[in-house]
Every structure is written in C-alpha cells, then in structure tokens.
Write an enzyme that holds these catalytic residues in place. Sequence first.
Site, mmCIF file in Angstrom:
data_model
loop_
_atom_site.group_PDB
_atom_site.id
_atom_site.type_symbol
_atom_site.label_atom_id
_atom_site.label_comp_id
_atom_site.label_asym_id
_atom_site.label_seq_id
_atom_site.Cartn_x
_atom_site.Cartn_y
_atom_site.Cartn_z
ATOM 1 C CG ASP A 229 -6.619 -3.259 -6.283
ATOM 2 O OD1 ASP A 229 -7.137 -2.179 -5.925
ATOM 3 O OD2 ASP A 229 -6.022 -3.399 -7.362
ATOM 4 C CE1 TYR A 355 -7.373 0.752 -11.764
ATOM 5 C CE2 TYR A 355 -5.154 -0.061 -12.200
ATOM 6 C CZ TYR A 355 -6.140 0.305 -11.303
ATOM 7 O OH TYR A 355 -5.907 0.220 -9.945
ATOM 8 C CG HIS A 407 -7.118 -0.988 -1.186
ATOM 9 N ND1 HIS A 407 -8.316 -1.530 -1.605
ATOM 10 C CD2 HIS A 407 -6.296 -1.029 -2.275
ATOM 11 C CE1 HIS A 407 -8.224 -1.869 -2.884
ATOM 12 N NE2 HIS A 407 -7.009 -1.578 -3.307
#
Length: 429
Positions: A229, A355, A407
């Site tokens: 990630d 982000y 994930h």
Amino acid sequence: MSKEGHATSRRGVLKGLAAATVAAPPVWAVSQASSALAGTVTAGGPELPPATEAVTPLRLHVPQSILTDLRGRLGNVRWPGQELVTDWSQGVPLRRLQKLTEYWRTRYDWRRLENRLNAVGQYRTLIDGVAVHFLHARSPHRDATPIILSHGWPGSVVDFLDVIEPLTDPTRHGGRPEDAFHVVVPSLPGFGFSGKPEVTGWNSARIAKAWIVLMRRLGYQRYITQGGDWGGCVATFMGKLRPRELAAVHLNFPMLMSAPLSSDPTPEEQEALAQMAEHGANGAAFSQAMRTEPQTWSYGLTDSPVGLAGWIYEKLALWSDSGKNPEGIWSYDQILDTIMMYWVPDTVVSAARLYWEGLATDYITQELDLPVGVSVFPKELYRPPRIWGERVYRDLRYWNKPERGGHFAAFEQPELFTEELRRFVRVVR
C-alpha cells in the site's frame, strides 16, 4: 550478505546502540493535551513530549480520560436504518457493526495493546521537522539482516506485531539463524504516534528520505526496505533514491499500475487490467474522498468512533482474503487495535492527507535498478503479472504468489509473510 557486509552492519548497529545508550533520554509517558474550549476534547490525541534528533525511548500510557470519553461516545450512538440488501453492496451491514461496537464498549482493553507495543520497544526521533515514531526490535543473532517495514492505510505498526518475533528470532519459529532480521517498523508521518506534518509536501518520496535518515541514525550500514500500500510507495521511492546502504526492495503491493504493455496483452495482463478497472469503478470512492476533501469528511470520523470503525472495518472486510468475514481471520481485539491506532492519536485527517499529497503522483510505475522481490497475494486489490515486473525492475530477483492472503499481507498471514521475506533475503544475501 558478504562477510564484509556482515562486519560493517554489526559495527553500524553497535555504533547506533552505543550512541543511544550514551545519550539515552528518559522514558516518556504521554499526557492529555489541554483544551482551549471548556467541555471539549482537544484535537491531536495524547500530548507527547517534544522530539529531538536523539533516538528517544517512548513508553505509552494514554490518559484514562481519552478512554473514558471513547466509552461514553460508544454508549450514545445514533444508528442509521438497516441496509435493504443481504450482502455488502450497500456497505457495512448494520448488525455486524453493532456487534463490534458493543464488544468495543464493554470488553475491549486498550492497555493490552499499549503494553504489547511497549514490550516490543518504541522510540521517537525528529526528522525533517516531524517526530517519527517507530518500533525497533533487534535480533539475538548478530549477523541478522536489518529491515524496515512500512505500513499503509488503514494500517499501522499493528500490522506487523505478529511477524516481529519470527523475524528477529527465527530459530524459535521454524527458521534458521541466517533467516534473522533486525526489525524497524515506523509509523508514517501523520499516522499512529508519529507527528502530524504542519506543512504540505509530505508525500511518499519525502517519507522515503526520512526513512533513509532513520536507518542511518540507527547505525545500519546495509538493509532491506519492505512495504505494501503506501508503504510500497515509500519502499519504491527508497529504491529510486538508492542510498548506499539500501541493498534491496521487497514489495507486496508493487507500483506497476502503469507498467509498459505489449501490443497484444496476455490473458494475465488483461485480468490485471480488468481488476484495476473494477476497483476504480466500484472500490475507490474512499480514496477520491481523501484525495479531494480530506478535511471535510474527517469532521465526522474524528467525532464519531462508530463512523471511523465503519470506515475501516469495511476495508478490512473487502480487501482481505476473508470472504467479507474479517472475524474469520482476526479477533475483535485485532480489528479494534487497527481502529484504535487512528482514534487514540486522532490521526483521521492527518493520515488522509497523504492521499491529498500523493495519490496522483506516488502510485505510478518507477523503474528500479537494485535487487527487487515481489510477493503477490491472491486476494490483493490487483495482481500484476510477472512480465510487468520484468519490464520495470532491472534486477528482479524474486516473484512469488503465496497461497493465501490479501491486501493486509503481514496482518492476515504472518507466517506466509515471514517466509516470503526469508526466501527473498536468501536470494539477495
């Protein structure tokens, strides 16, 4: 690792340990930040003492007032109406979140996690104006390979708690002495108990530079970086920067979304492209919200623990290899540990800003020319084919597909994750 590399690494470790011992500051506990508004809970979570460039031990003891406030909020929830479907197509099922919340309110024990983090060994140091929090566990095997493990969102250092001991002490966990690691697990800036950046510009590349400083500050002369990630972005940029001490990069979420395609993509390539398109169309609303409006939507999740729990619990369910049943692979305690690492230090918005800072620039393919290893877990958000890695990584040493996991690889499958790192190091040693 060569004999010369072993010796250099040992000297560096001893040098770093000596420096930390000579100038060892006191072990700090956290305190409650004072509030400027009567009757409110101050933003920012527990107040930590100022960090310096010294590597300072940290012993957490979160004020009881924070935990009492949380319990009060959990007992005064305004629930929405129940979903109109029998699956997850409208989001987290109401009954599931109500059960998790009740356990949180009545049975969950933050002190258990706090004590576990303290037992591993927590530290802080000031790098580029931000206090970096990290776990640091040295192996009893003197020739252990140093490794820095980087988490993503909605992860934290908690993701790696079950792999630290098998990595540092492999002979007690089915490995060999040469499989040993010295383990460093930092909290990304704005996450966990790291400081919250007070200026813009903290993207993956800047974090990579901070991690390089951190490993030098700890005295490691040769090490490996690993991540998934956002941690995969950071590890990739460390490889791009290629400091002299960095020996190799391992990724469980490689940045290959824009890898070069042939004129006639193979079936495996077409499948990976379809997975990325599906995620973009039906699974990326969260990232767009955080990329475009992190401040706006964070008001609700910062104020409501149940709102935060729903936001994170959904990702644990949908992104893991659990068949949308996260309780099948994690206990309620583990699920809530993940959520608490955002609630207690109040990092909803500071984490989301990553982000805003880097989603458009960091999740891009980067060519690397040092040894690279990739582990593609079967329920990852997308599963790139090896040919993409071969086109981008000039020294691809390892590519494997473990049989289980999604994930959250280390958090879901600590044994398989540990074995992946052991296998990779054997081919780059």
